[in-house]
Each structure stands twice: as C-alpha cells, then as structure tokens.
Design a protein around this motif. Structure first.
Motif, short mmCIF file in Angstrom:
data_model
loop_
_atom_site.label_atom_id
_atom_site.label_comp_id
_atom_site.label_asym_id
_atom_site.label_seq_id
_atom_site.Cartn_x
_atom_site.Cartn_y
_atom_site.Cartn_z
N ILE A 96 0.83 -1.37 -0.06
CA ILE A 96 0.08 -0.01 -0.05
C ILE A 96 1.00 1.22 -0.11
N ASN A 97 1.91 1.35 0.90
CA ASN A 97 2.83 2.32 0.85
C ASN A 97 3.32 2.72 -0.40
N VAL A 98 3.87 1.75 -1.11
CA VAL A 98 4.53 2.05 -2.54
C VAL A 98 3.54 2.20 -3.39
N LEU A 99 2.39 1.86 -3.42
CA LEU A 99 1.44 1.93 -4.58
C LEU A 99 0.99 3.51 -4.56
N LEU A 100 0.61 3.78 -3.16
CA LEU A 100 0.06 5.34 -2.84
C LEU A 100 1.24 6.11 -3.07
N THR A 101 2.58 6.09 -2.59
CA THR A 101 3.73 6.92 -3.08
C THR A 101 3.94 7.18 -4.59
N ILE A 102 3.83 6.10 -5.37
CA ILE A 102 3.97 6.54 -6.78
C ILE A 102 2.91 6.97 -7.27
N MET A 103 1.48 6.98 -6.87
CA MET A 103 0.38 7.25 -7.21
C MET A 103 0.48 9.01 -7.05
N ASP A 147 -8.01 -1.38 17.34
CA ASP A 147 -8.10 -2.90 17.61
C ASP A 147 -7.99 -3.65 16.26
N THR A 148 -7.72 -3.02 15.20
CA THR A 148 -7.99 -3.77 14.08
C THR A 148 -6.54 -3.67 13.29
N ARG A 149 -6.32 -4.33 12.26
CA ARG A 149 -5.05 -4.77 11.69
C ARG A 149 -4.73 -3.13 10.71
N TRP A 150 -6.03 -2.55 10.34
CA TRP A 150 -5.83 -1.43 9.65
C TRP A 150 -5.10 -0.42 10.46
N ALA A 151 -5.03 -0.46 11.89
CA ALA A 151 -4.63 0.69 12.50
C ALA A 151 -3.21 0.58 12.29
N MET A 152 -2.48 -0.56 11.83
CA MET A 152 -0.99 -0.62 11.79
C MET A 152 -0.64 -0.08 10.25
N ILE A 153 -1.58 0.05 9.47
CA ILE A 153 -1.20 0.48 7.80
C ILE A 153 -1.61 1.52 7.38
N LEU A 154 -2.81 1.83 7.79
CA LEU A 154 -3.54 2.92 7.05
C LEU A 154 -2.88 4.39 7.60
N PRO A 155 -2.75 4.41 8.98
CA PRO A 155 -2.11 5.88 9.51
C PRO A 155 -0.79 6.12 8.75
N THR A 156 -0.02 5.20 8.38
CA THR A 156 1.23 5.47 8.01
C THR A 156 1.35 5.12 6.50
N ALA A 157 0.27 5.27 5.72
CA ALA A 157 0.18 4.67 4.30
C ALA A 157 1.12 5.36 3.38
N VAL A 158 1.47 6.92 3.83
CA VAL A 158 2.14 7.60 2.85
C VAL A 158 3.48 8.45 3.87
N ALA A 159 4.67 8.43 3.42
CA ALA A 159 5.64 9.00 4.06
C ALA A 159 5.91 10.22 3.05
N VAL A 160 5.97 11.44 3.77
CA VAL A 160 6.44 12.59 2.64
C VAL A 160 7.63 12.59 2.29
N PHE A 161 8.61 12.11 3.17
CA PHE A 161 9.97 11.92 2.47
C PHE A 161 10.22 11.13 1.26
N GLN A 162 9.34 9.96 1.36
CA GLN A 162 9.44 9.03 0.16
C GLN A 162 8.77 9.61 -0.99
N VAL A 163 7.93 10.18 -0.81
CA VAL A 163 7.25 11.05 -1.99
C VAL A 163 8.14 12.16 -2.58
N ILE A 164 8.95 12.80 -1.77
CA ILE A 164 9.91 13.86 -2.39
C ILE A 164 11.01 13.16 -2.89
N VAL A 165 11.38 11.89 -2.54
CA VAL A 165 12.60 11.22 -3.21
C VAL A 165 12.04 10.61 -4.37
#
Length: 303
Positions: A96-103, A147-165
């Motif tokens: 999800i991170n890589v997909l959203l960062t590229i998009m 208390d769901t698995r999404w709590a470990m994924i969605l809040p950190t779905a995109v890192a701005v530093f990775q977007v800049i790079v």
C-alpha cells in the motif's frame, strides 16, 4: 597494449592521498568490528547451551551447540502469532505504501499537473508540524480503526520524505517528452505508468520497498497504542515484553523444576528471538541492494 594504456592513464596517488585512504579504511574497519562483535555474540549465544549462556562463556563462537532457544521460540504460540502478524503488516503495508507513494509522486513530477506546487507545500507542512499523539489517537479512534489490523497500516500509508525522493527520481529519469510521445500514440495515463514508468523505476521502487518494509517490521509503538487484542500484536511487542519486562510464558521452558536451567534458557531465548526478528530484513536486503544504492543517489541528488 591495452594494459599499458590503462597503466599510463591511471592517476598516481600522492603519499598524502594514500595515507588519507589508509586512515579511512582503518576507521571503517574499526566501525565494522564494533558493529559485528555484538551481532556475532548474539548469534553465537542463540546456538549455545543455556548453561554456557548464563555462565558468560560465549564469545564469537557457540559453546555446547544447542537449538533449545529456537525450539522454545517456535513452541510458543504468541511468538508464532506475532511473527505472522509482522509478516502481514510488512507485506500488506509496504504494498500500500509503495502504491500510494507512486500515485502521489508521479503526478507531482509532471509540469503539466495543475496545483502541484500547492499540494507539495501542504505535504511539506506535515513534515514541519505534528498534531501530537492525542489527536493522532483520536483520528484513528474516529475512523473505527482501533484494535484492527488497519490501525497498523492506514495511518502510515504515505511518508512525505518518500514522496519527495520518488518525485525527484521521476523528474530526473522520465522526461516530459516521453509522456508526450506516449500520448500521441494513444496511450492512456495508466497504460503509460504501467508500461513505461514502472519498468524504469525499479531503483526507486527498491528504495521505497526496503525503507517501508523495515519501518513496518520494526514498528511497535503504534501497536502499543492501538492494539489490545494479543492476537493482533506484531513480533516486536512480544520481543519487547521479553527483553524489557522479562515476561516469558512457562510453556516455553522445557524444565520448570531447575531454576538455573530456566534462567539460562530465558537468556538464550532472548538471543534466539532477536535473531528470528532480524533475519527477514537481512534476507530482503540482498535482493534490492543493487537498485537501492542507485535509487538513493538519483532520487536524492538529481532534480
């Protein structure tokens, strides 16, 4: 003949340059020893007998080879469950991170994209100002992610530093002329990204994959805040409980009657669990190392 030409063209190093390079190699060798010694000690302790571990006999090589620590690790359901949870969070989260960062990064790299400066500015604001832990928790709570698995994924779905790079990489590697030529040939935006952008972006994808994967694999703070169900906690929480709070399930100990053996097995178990926790990342790095170095250099320096 070619060898003579190469020797003639080779620049001669001055004594000062040779001394400088010698100092660099010496310094790097010292750093390598400092880093490798504790790693080798942990690895050797994980394969040594509990008695050798507790008596401090283990150095760089195992003493009285034993697999009791690893047997105890995989005998405990909490560790197995934590390992599988960490694998899930790492694989799904990184995808999800890589997909959203590229998009997000690719449109921002195109000069024809209206408002890209404003959007980039808003992204940079999030790097300078942080709302704090309480607002962060309230947002996750209002989204019903606690208390769901999404709590470990969605809040950190995109890192701005990775977007800049990634944006810098796209700007320097994929010129606008290629995009214009594809449009003239009737290619859609999604077809262009799939057929042209992604094949040319293997270095930056390797960079993002490794960085995101390491972040997900080592994440434990969000799990401490958002997860109460022990069936959802990642391996790092289990490791933290063993290393810091020193809590170990009695089912992991094969002989509960001998206190000395228990204490030794506890120490050996800690080392074995540390090895189990770092092996997946060590396995991943060699596959992306070639593209990783290239991607970091292009994505951070050009543009």
């Amino acid at each position: 003949m070619a060898t003579r030409v190469l020797k003639a063209n080779k620049l001669k190093e001055t004594p000062g340059e040779r001394m400088f390079m010698g100092l660099i190699y010496t310094f790097l060798s010292i750093v390598l020893i400092i880093v490798l010694f504790p790693l080798l000690n942990i690895l050797s302790s994980s394969f040594s007998s509990p008695q050798a571990v507790i008596s401090g006999q283990v150095g760089l090589l195992p003493v009285d080879f034993s697999l009791e620590g690893y047997k105890a690790v995989f005998r405990n359901q909490n560790i197995v469950s934590g390992f599988m949870n960490s694998m899930y969070y790492t694989v799904a989260g990184t995808f999800i991170n890589v997909l959203l960062t590229i998009m997000l990064a690719y449109p921002l790299s195109r000069k024809s994209f209206a408002g890209r400066g404003f959007i980039m500015g808003m992204l940079l604001v999030t790097m300078l100002f942080d709302g704090g832990l309480i607002p962060y928790y309230l947002v996750v709570k209002d989204l019903n992610l606690l208390d769901t698995r999404w709590a470990m994924i969605l809040p950190t779905a995109v890192a701005v530093f990775q977007v800049i790079v990634a944006r810098t990489f796209f700007q320097s590697t994929i010129p606008d002329e290629i995009c214009e030529a594809a449009e003239l040939d009737g290619s859609s935006d999604f077809r262009f990204i799939w057929s042209v952008v992604l094949p040319l972006s293997k270095p930056i994808i390797a960079v993002m994959t490794l960085m995101y994967a390491v972040g997900h694999w080592n994440a434990y703070f969000d799990a401490m805040i958002f997860l109460k169900n022990q069936d959802l906690v990642p391996l790092q929480i289990v490791l933290r409980n063993i290393l810091i709070t020193n809590t170990i399930d009695p089912s992991m100990l094969s002989n509960v009657d001998m206190m000395t053996a228990q204490s030794g097995l506890k120490d050996q178990l800690k080392y074995a669990l540390i090895v189990v926790a770092i092996v997946p990342i060590l396995i991943l790095y060699p596959f992306v190392q070639k593209h990783f170095v290239k991607g970091v250099m292009i994505g951070s320096l050009k543009g």
